[in-house]
Structures are given as C-alpha cells and as structure tokens.
Design a protein around this motif. Sequence first.
Motif, PDB file in Angstrom:
ATOM      1  N   ASN A 234       3.210  -7.375  -6.065  1.00 16.48           N
ATOM      2  CA  ASN A 234       2.097  -6.820  -5.292  1.00 16.48           C
ATOM      3  C   ASN A 234       0.836  -7.654  -5.454  1.00 16.48           C
ATOM      4  OD1 ASN A 234       3.416  -4.695  -4.078  1.00 16.48           O
ATOM      5  ND2 ASN A 234       2.844  -3.198  -5.620  1.00 16.48           N
ATOM      6  N   TYR A 235       0.582  -8.127  -6.681  1.00 22.17           N
ATOM      7  CA  TYR A 235      -0.612  -8.935  -6.890  1.00 22.17           C
ATOM      8  C   TYR A 235      -0.482 -10.281  -6.179  1.00 22.17           C
ATOM      9  CZ  TYR A 235      -4.531 -11.309  -9.026  1.00 22.17           C
ATOM     10  OH  TYR A 235      -5.693 -11.997  -9.199  1.00 22.17           O
ATOM     11  N   LYS A 236       0.699 -10.879  -6.230  1.00 18.12           N
ATOM     12  CA  LYS A 236       0.921 -12.132  -5.505  1.00 18.12           C
ATOM     13  C   LYS A 236       0.665 -11.943  -4.010  1.00 18.12           C
ATOM     14  CE  LYS A 236       4.237 -14.610  -8.435  1.00 18.12           C
ATOM     15  NZ  LYS A 236       5.557 -15.275  -8.467  1.00 18.12           N
ATOM     16  N   LEU A 237       1.137 -10.823  -3.471  1.00 19.27           N
ATOM     17  CA  LEU A 237       0.982 -10.596  -2.033  1.00 19.27           C
ATOM     18  C   LEU A 237      -0.477 -10.336  -1.661  1.00 19.27           C
ATOM     19  CD1 LEU A 237       4.201  -8.548  -1.234  1.00 19.27           C
ATOM     20  CD2 LEU A 237       3.793 -11.006  -0.962  1.00 19.27           C
ATOM     21  N   LYS A 238      -1.254  -9.789  -2.579  1.00 20.13           N
ATOM     22  CA  LYS A 238      -2.698  -9.683  -2.339  1.00 20.13           C
ATOM     23  C   LYS A 238      -3.313 -11.073  -2.211  1.00 20.13           C
ATOM     24  CE  LYS A 238      -4.157  -5.278  -4.303  1.00 20.13           C
ATOM     25  NZ  LYS A 238      -5.127  -4.630  -5.200  1.00 20.13           N
ATOM     26  N   LEU A 239      -2.852 -11.986  -3.071  1.00 17.90           N
ATOM     27  CA  LEU A 239      -3.369 -13.350  -3.007  1.00 17.90           C
ATOM     28  C   LEU A 239      -2.918 -14.047  -1.725  1.00 17.90           C
ATOM     29  CD1 LEU A 239      -2.936 -14.546  -6.706  1.00 17.90           C
ATOM     30  CD2 LEU A 239      -4.810 -13.278  -5.655  1.00 17.90           C
TER      31      LEU A 239
END
Length: 286
Positions: A234-239
Amino acid sequence: MARTILENIVIQQYKEQTFFSFCEYTNIRFFEILYFEKGSGSIKINGKTVSHDSNSFFVFVPDDIYIVEPETATSTIAIKFLKSFFRDTNIQNQELPVNDWFRKIEEILNSESHQLREMQFETASDRAHLVSLVNMVATEYLNTQTHDIFILQNSLSVILHLIAHNIQFTNTSEVKEVKNSKIQQIINYIHSNIYNPELLTTKRLAEEFHMADNYISEYFKKHTDISLKKYIINYKLKLVETRLKYTDAQDSEIALDLGFTDSSHLNKTFKAYKGISLSAFKANLA
C-alpha cells in the motif's frame, strides 16, 4: 546568469515585514519550506489558524494555501520547489540530484503527521542545523552576481534529509492509532527503506527488530490491523500515485524504482489494490 540553473526553485527572503501578500506560487508550488527567522504572529493554513514564533519551520505540499499574519516585525525565508522542477528534463536539472530530492519530499507528502504543517524536531541540534543551512542557501542563492551550485545542491540535499528525518511517518488512514513505539519504529524503517526491497523482507525486518521470522508479521498485524506485506505494498502504491501525479516518469521506471518485476507487474498490482489501471489513473489526472 548562473541563477537560472535553479529556475524552478524559488527562494525568497523578507526582512522585518509587518504585512505579507498572498503567495503567488500556490498553484504551481509542489513543496515549500517556510522558516520564521524572527517575529511572532499567526499563520492561516487551509483555513486553520496556528501561531508561529522565531525559529519555527513549516512545510507545505501541493494545494496548501496559507497567509502569514504577523503581530510583530517578521523575517522569513521560503524555499519553494515548483511542480515544473520535477518535470523539467533540461540538461541543467539533469546535473542535480532531482530523483533523490523527490524521494525525500515524497516521504513527507505521504506522511499524516505533517498535517498541521509545523515541524517538530527530534533534537535541538537538528533545528540548529536546519537554521544554518536555510540561511546559507538563501545567502548563496540571492547573491545577485553569482552563486555556487555545489553549495546549493549539497545544502538542499541535507535540508530535505533533515526534514524527512524529523517527520514521523504514521499513516493513520491505513493504520489504527499507533501507541506502540516498536511499531512506529518498524513503520519508519519501512518508509526509509522503501527503495531497498532487500531490506524489507520478513527475515531482514525480524533481524532488525530482534524478533523471530514467524512472529514479526503477526506482531505487526496485531498492532495495526493490517498485514506487514499489505502495508508495504500500500505504501509503495501511494508513492506510485505521487510519481504519476508530479513527474513524467515512465511506468517502467517507476516499477524498477519500487521493486516490481516490470511495468506489467506494477499495473496488475495497482489495479488489484486500487481498482483502476495505471493508464486510467493517469487519464483521470488530465
């Protein structure tokens, strides 16, 4: 003139002001550091008013609107990265560590703890270092004859590092209120090493935080209501979303940076988690 090498970064300095006009760069500003060198008063940020005093720092992200309302003569320094800076592919920008700067800024953009915009510092020395660096950058940049790009480049790199270091990274939209300092440390570690997938394996995380391999995932989910693997994705996809919004990076570049096999793998993951393809997401930005 040498000044044009940083044409998409605006640095402004005001001395002993009792009135500040509306920020003309709001619509094209990507990220801004505002340092109150002297004076006291209030600052209205997105409709909410907070106080400021000497030696306070604020950070602003895209679409933030603020107005300074001084009560005493106020001196400020503002460093603004315009949106065009991270889309500009000219030779001058290629000589700067643009990608590294963007990575530091996106850590701040994807943090919930900067919502009040005023910086809190881990140590007094971090604040003192930032004061010195911001003053150095302003003095060097505003020199009407010339400036030393080496000083500016390295000072800006350290400034962004210090800010990212002092921002807490808890994302409250995904993780329930974190009161466990160990969980906060794990989250901070994930954010700081998101571009180093070899450091984010269960085995490596377990070693870093002195836990058993088969326990750290259970521990993380118990305290956050989200699995360790899902949190990282999820954090990667925010980036990914941030890159798509504010840079011209190709899907393949983003995939490589964030440890996906290729652009197809990135697109499948993005669609599975976000319910929309990369191309559809980009079309919605137009």
